[in-house]
Design a protein around this motif. Structure first.
Motif, PDB file in Angstrom:
ATOM      1  N   ASP A   1      -7.362   2.000   2.209  1.00  0.00           N
ATOM      2  CA  ASP A   1      -7.486   1.107   0.961  1.00  0.00           C
ATOM      3  C   ASP A   1      -6.783  -0.192   1.343  1.00  0.00           C
ATOM      4  OD1 ASP A   1      -8.252   0.746  -1.668  1.00  0.00           O
ATOM      5  OD2 ASP A   1      -6.360   1.088  -2.592  1.00  0.00           O
ATOM      6  N   LYS A   2      -6.172  -0.188   2.595  1.00  0.00           N
ATOM      7  CA  LYS A   2      -5.780  -1.593   3.069  1.00  0.00           C
ATOM      8  C   LYS A   2      -4.738  -2.178   2.110  1.00  0.00           C
ATOM      9  CE  LYS A   2      -8.212  -0.915   6.863  1.00  0.00           C
ATOM     10  NZ  LYS A   2      -7.486  -0.606   8.246  1.00  0.00           N
ATOM     11  N   LYS A   3      -3.858  -1.472   1.546  1.00  0.00           N
ATOM     12  CA  LYS A   3      -2.862  -1.902   0.399  1.00  0.00           C
ATOM     13  C   LYS A   3      -1.353  -1.768   0.886  1.00  0.00           C
ATOM     14  CE  LYS A   3      -6.361  -3.383  -2.305  1.00  0.00           C
ATOM     15  NZ  LYS A   3      -6.607  -2.732  -3.567  1.00  0.00           N
ATOM     16  N   ARG A   4      -0.619  -2.259  -0.041  1.00  0.00           N
ATOM     17  CA  ARG A   4       0.843  -1.811   0.008  1.00  0.00           C
ATOM     18  C   ARG A   4       1.252  -1.655  -1.523  1.00  0.00           C
ATOM     19  NH1 ARG A   4      -0.296  -2.374   4.475  1.00  0.00           N
ATOM     20  NH2 ARG A   4       0.454  -3.553   6.213  1.00  0.00           N
TER      21      ARG A   4
ATOM     22  N   LEU B   1      -0.554  -1.424  -6.734  1.00  0.00           N
ATOM     23  CA  LEU B   1      -1.182  -1.541  -5.388  1.00  0.00           C
ATOM     24  C   LEU B   1      -1.605  -3.058  -5.212  1.00  0.00           C
ATOM     25  CD1 LEU B   1      -3.337   1.488  -4.447  1.00  0.00           C
ATOM     26  CD2 LEU B   1      -0.780   1.272  -4.033  1.00  0.00           C
ATOM     27  N   THR B   2      -1.235  -3.344  -4.090  1.00  0.00           N
ATOM     28  CA  THR B   2      -1.579  -5.003  -3.911  1.00  0.00           C
ATOM     29  C   THR B   2      -1.974  -5.138  -2.483  1.00  0.00           C
ATOM     30  OG1 THR B   2      -0.580  -7.281  -3.899  1.00  0.00           O
ATOM     31  CG2 THR B   2       0.745  -5.575  -2.871  1.00  0.00           C
ATOM     32  N   GLY B   3      -2.772  -6.462  -2.416  1.00  0.00           N
ATOM     33  CA  GLY B   3      -3.258  -6.733  -1.075  1.00  0.00           C
ATOM     34  C   GLY B   3      -2.455  -7.556  -0.269  1.00  0.00           C
TER      35      GLY B   3
ATOM     36  N   SER C   1      -6.358   5.103  -8.374  1.00  0.00           N
ATOM     37  CA  SER C   1      -5.636   4.041  -7.525  1.00  0.00           C
ATOM     38  C   SER C   1      -4.123   3.673  -8.614  1.00  0.00           C
ATOM     39  CB  SER C   1      -6.417   2.828  -7.218  1.00  0.00           C
ATOM     40  OG  SER C   1      -7.399   3.268  -6.280  1.00  0.00           O
TER      41      SER C   1
END
Length: 215
Positions: free
Chosen positions: A22-25, A173-175, A210
């Motif tokens: 998902d390429k998130k933090r 979740l954040t980018g 998510s």
């Protein structure tokens, strides 16, 4: 001794999916009332802590705060640079006390104010951004040590700002990749958690939506 809080964020096997697919933090924001419009659709405008999750992440902190000034713009994705803090490293600030900022340093004034809030008076003639900071720690995850901003608010010359922190956090979740990042755009699915001192709270992850959910 300051009250201690514990938040366990446990995505378990989905930790790898969050980070690598998902390429998130994971982001944690906190509620801070200011009495002014922070110009965001979210209940907070700073991602206080941002980290790549492990299967289990134990985050702890104490109800201890400091004050800061910055020239960082209130713009999505901006990393807040604390150009001036109460001290380095910052000690706990006192609630009910007005801290004066002259454009370079903070000074504790003799002025008293409402207890439970932290107060900043901009005695310079310039516009700065202000807020309060708090430190968190983790037993395993990539949370960096040090006081990190909870909120960012513009303050002009002679303006007095009030900051009232609450132990209400928002997990999402954040980018964004760093803690202390301005986050004014809509967050997406968020888990709101009310914490009490000495009572750990655990969150699980719902991959299909998510989002995190309190156990």
């Amino acid at each position: 001794m300051a009250s201690a809080y514990e938040l366990n964020i446990n995505p378990e096997d989905d930790a790898d999916w969050i980070t690598n697919q998902d390429k998130k933090r994971v982001a944690i924001a906190k509620q801070v009332n200011t009495g002014v419009d922070i110009s965001t659709v979210n209940p907070a405008n700073v991602a206080w802590q941002v980290f790549a999750p492990l299967n289990e992440n134990k985050i702890t902190w104490e109800a201890s705060y400091s004050v800061y000034a910055s020239t960082t713009p209130v713009a999505e994705g901006a990393h807040i640079s604390q150009s001036s803090v109460l001290h380095t490293p910052p000690p706990p600030a006192e609630d009910g006390v007005v801290y004066e900022f002259n454009g370079s340093i903070f000074k504790k004034s003799d002025s008293k104010a409402e207890k439970g809030s932290y107060w900043i008076k901009n005695t310079s003639k310039q516009l700065f951004q202000f807020g309060i900071t708090q430190e968190a720690s983790s037993d395993k995850s990539s949370i960096k040590p040090g006081y990190s901003p909870l909120i960012i608010v513009p303050g002009g010359g002679s303006e007095i700002l009030q900051f009232t922190p609450h132990e209400t956090v928002y997990v999402y979740l954040t980018g964004h990749k760093e803690s202390a990042t301005v986050s004014v755009n809509a967050w997406g699915p968020v888990c709101k958690v009310q914490l009490s001192a000495g009572t750990p709270v655990t969150l699980k992850f719902i991959r299909e939506e998510s989002r995190f959910e309190q156990v």
